[in-house]
Design an enzyme around this catalytic site. Sequence first.
Site, PDB file in Angstrom:
ATOM      1  N   GLN A 288      -0.268   2.316  -5.938  1.00 17.16           N
ATOM      2  CA  GLN A 288      -1.676   2.644  -5.732  1.00 17.16           C
ATOM      3  C   GLN A 288      -2.617   2.165  -6.848  1.00 17.16           C
ATOM      4  OE1 GLN A 288      -2.122   6.842  -5.182  1.00 17.16           O
ATOM      5  NE2 GLN A 288      -3.556   6.603  -3.484  1.00 17.16           N
TER       6      GLN A 288
ATOM      7  N   ARG B 115       0.847  -1.214   0.000  1.00 14.21           N
ATOM      8  CA  ARG B 115       0.000   0.000   0.000  1.00 14.21           C
ATOM      9  C   ARG B 115       0.871   1.248   0.000  1.00 14.21           C
ATOM     10  NH1 ARG B 115      -5.483  -1.695   3.334  1.00 14.21           N
ATOM     11  NH2 ARG B 115      -6.647  -1.930   1.421  1.00 14.21           N
TER      12      ARG B 115
ATOM     13  N   ASP C 248      -3.555  -1.439  -6.538  1.00 10.39           N
ATOM     14  CA  ASP C 248      -4.027  -1.848  -5.217  1.00 10.39           C
ATOM     15  C   ASP C 248      -5.490  -2.313  -5.278  1.00 10.39           C
ATOM     16  OD1 ASP C 248      -4.754  -2.164  -2.602  1.00 10.39           O
ATOM     17  OD2 ASP C 248      -4.181  -0.151  -1.957  1.00 10.39           O
TER      18      ASP C 248
ATOM     19  N   SER D 234      -7.785  -2.126  -2.119  1.00 13.03           N
ATOM     20  CA  SER D 234      -8.401  -0.811  -1.935  1.00 13.03           C
ATOM     21  C   SER D 234      -9.537  -0.577  -2.919  1.00 13.03           C
ATOM     22  CB  SER D 234      -7.360   0.302  -2.091  1.00 13.03           C
ATOM     23  OG  SER D 234      -6.478   0.298  -0.995  1.00 13.03           O
TER      24      SER D 234
ATOM     25  N   TYR E  12      -3.008  -0.895   7.761  1.00 14.97           N
ATOM     26  CA  TYR E  12      -3.552  -1.910   8.661  1.00 14.97           C
ATOM     27  C   TYR E  12      -3.409  -1.510  10.116  1.00 14.97           C
ATOM     28  CZ  TYR E  12      -4.110  -5.020   4.767  1.00 14.97           C
ATOM     29  OH  TYR E  12      -4.522  -5.564   3.588  1.00 14.97           O
TER      30      TYR E  12
END
Lengths: 388, 388
Positions: free
Chosen positions: A131, A126, A134, A137, A232
């Site tokens: 990005q 992450r 990802d 996400s 996290y």
Amino acid sequence: MKIAVPREKEIGEMRVALVPDIVSRLTKKGFQVLVETGAGEAAHFHDQNYIDAGAEIITDTKQLWQEADILVKVAPPGEFDGEAEINSLRPGSILISFLDPLRNPENILKIAQRQITAFSMELIPRTSRAQSMDALSSQANIAGHKATLLAAAHLPRMFPMMTTAAGTIPPAKVLVLGAGVAGLQAIATARRLGAVVEAFDIRPTVKEEVQSVGAKFIDIPLQEETNAGGGYAKEVSNNTQEVIRQVLTEHIKKADVVITTAQVQGKKAPLLVTEDMIAQMKRGSVIVDLAAEQGGNCAHTEAGKDVQYHGVTIIGPVNLPASLPIDSSQMYSKNLQTLVQYLVKDGEIELNFDDDIIDSACVTHAGEIRNSRIKDLLPSQESSVISY
Amino acid sequence: MKIAVPREKEIGEMRVALVPDIVSRLTKKGFQVLVETGAGEAAHFHDQNYIDAGAEIITDTKQLWQEADILVKVAPPGEFDGEAEINSLRPGSILISFLDPLRNPENILKIAQRQITAFSMELIPRTSRAQSMDALSSQANIAGHKATLLAAAHLPRMFPMMTTAAGTIPPAKVLVLGAGVAGLQAIATARRLGAVVEAFDIRPTVKEEVQSVGAKFIDIPLQEETNAGGGYAKEVSNNTQEVIRQVLTEHIKKADVVITTAQVQGKKAPLLVTEDMIAQMKRGSVIVDLAAEQGGNCAHTEAGKDVQYHGVTIIGPVNLPASLPIDSSQMYSKNLQTLVQYLVKDGEIELNFDDDIIDSACVTHAGEIRNSRIKDLLPSQESSVISY
């Protein structure tokens, strides 16, 4: 180079790894894309759309898997009609998919033994550089949005304040626990619908993000480190969990909707809402537990079911991104496209393990499991035996 | 003066005529309020809440009906266990309820024969003076809001535009047909959720209202009068309907969601979306037909069912306000409270039939059906025979 898109055979999986729009971009870049017949049907993309995008439709499942240089999937490969899907994949080929490696290390071992180079989309780091790959996400965005819609569809009252000739209806009160990507999107959708929203996360660093999407952040001073990095949260002590529960009880009592999204990577989800807390809620309230598949954040959560307890509806949804398959497939495809183009330079696959994206996401290569956390979950003799 | 609130026995009716908050206001004004045990349960109001509000809980249904000076209800009185509810109501007493008089004139005849003075909440005039009693509008607000939520919950894509690292998801396109109270609220909720919204109504006068809630109005020049007054549309010629359908076809093709709300008072709903138009829609699209109970605005609509046709989901919801019983009961209660206080002056009922609200809403009095439209629906000999 051939990229293959199989039909997802997991029950309830409506997504497809590549949508026609992204296929078209890949074929323009010189990739050959093979799509299993009907692969996009559940997501409302048809064979003809794929043909128009430059793909070849393959009707024989095994042939599709065998021809793949890179096979892209949504759900981890499984066993159907008594046959493991990965047995049709050529040794040396590349598999890119959600693989759920920490909950299913045996599957990763089998993939390694088959000499397949596998990328687990859950393990894309992450970082800002990664990005656009990802997928956790991108899919969490969708899950968070849908969680609020589910709550709104089940709540016996409206979300927005309404001032009418028949009096004023106050806005619904929504409490979101866990302000990661899903939690923030759940907040945003609840705010769009006009609810008053509070949120809590054990990582105090997300306070500003919570406020920026229009919710009030519940501050609970904690005595230990709660941030595990990478978006996290860390698992915290029982004592800290108890402190949190005490404060949250007061907020939960007043809420019409509670949406829980707390997960600890690779572990059972923490219990945030106890039976006792549910019993103190207003009757008719709704809980949506996005951690249902990881054991749930609430007492009485059952994955895939709506449970009634003390007049409260506890919804334990499973695979919410699949319920919006057009958009979730679109976003996942974009994640895959970026990763594929990152791996392939001038028509050749380049695996530079010094690159943190590749190092982190590549779980098997040359017959080995590359990730020590996955290895540690397996009996030691097994993970070292590489047979093919 | 005793106001009685029975438990609604109609299947699926979750609303209650008076909520505790309004009971409390009425008891403070000197009314005695009797509530049947469990009357508010489905709407999450409990007997204890009513007791706290000053009501008396009655366990014997018949006793409750017999003691009523004014009985307030949601659904028209019916027959349960072989007995007509109104037979328990004293002649000379007042009944205030939705009575669906134009679809159920026989029921009105029975109420008249029982010498009950009945007010039909559907017939409260849509004037500014009567606005706070206008239950059709208060409930239509809720139905329109829920219609959009249902569409959002069923659509395989999201409503809002989302700009993420995994690309931009365009907003959903929503088309609302019929811009009365329900249609305007459906538009407002779709806009809240971020959709791009178009709307059409055969009454060109509503254009500004449509625009004020954020939708684009589809202009179709028509050659005949379309406004029936009182917030209703007039039934138009087949020729005009055909012109409308031709223009709408082009808009329907591009829509992800179509919400239809067109009703003609006392008549079957007009067909706006034909089988052929559905077949031209994008697969995965969703239609919510709010006129389902009046025969539907779409081909293939079935009241109470989700129908799949050509990849399009056609939802025919029934009694949507009942699915948000907390708010719908709250607003309906407020409508009733206003009407009751309008009828009762210094502890006495005053029926001034020169008052347009009373004249319009009062359908039976002194053994007679007062409304000529209802009378015309009955065989002539019956409606003139008053027996008791």
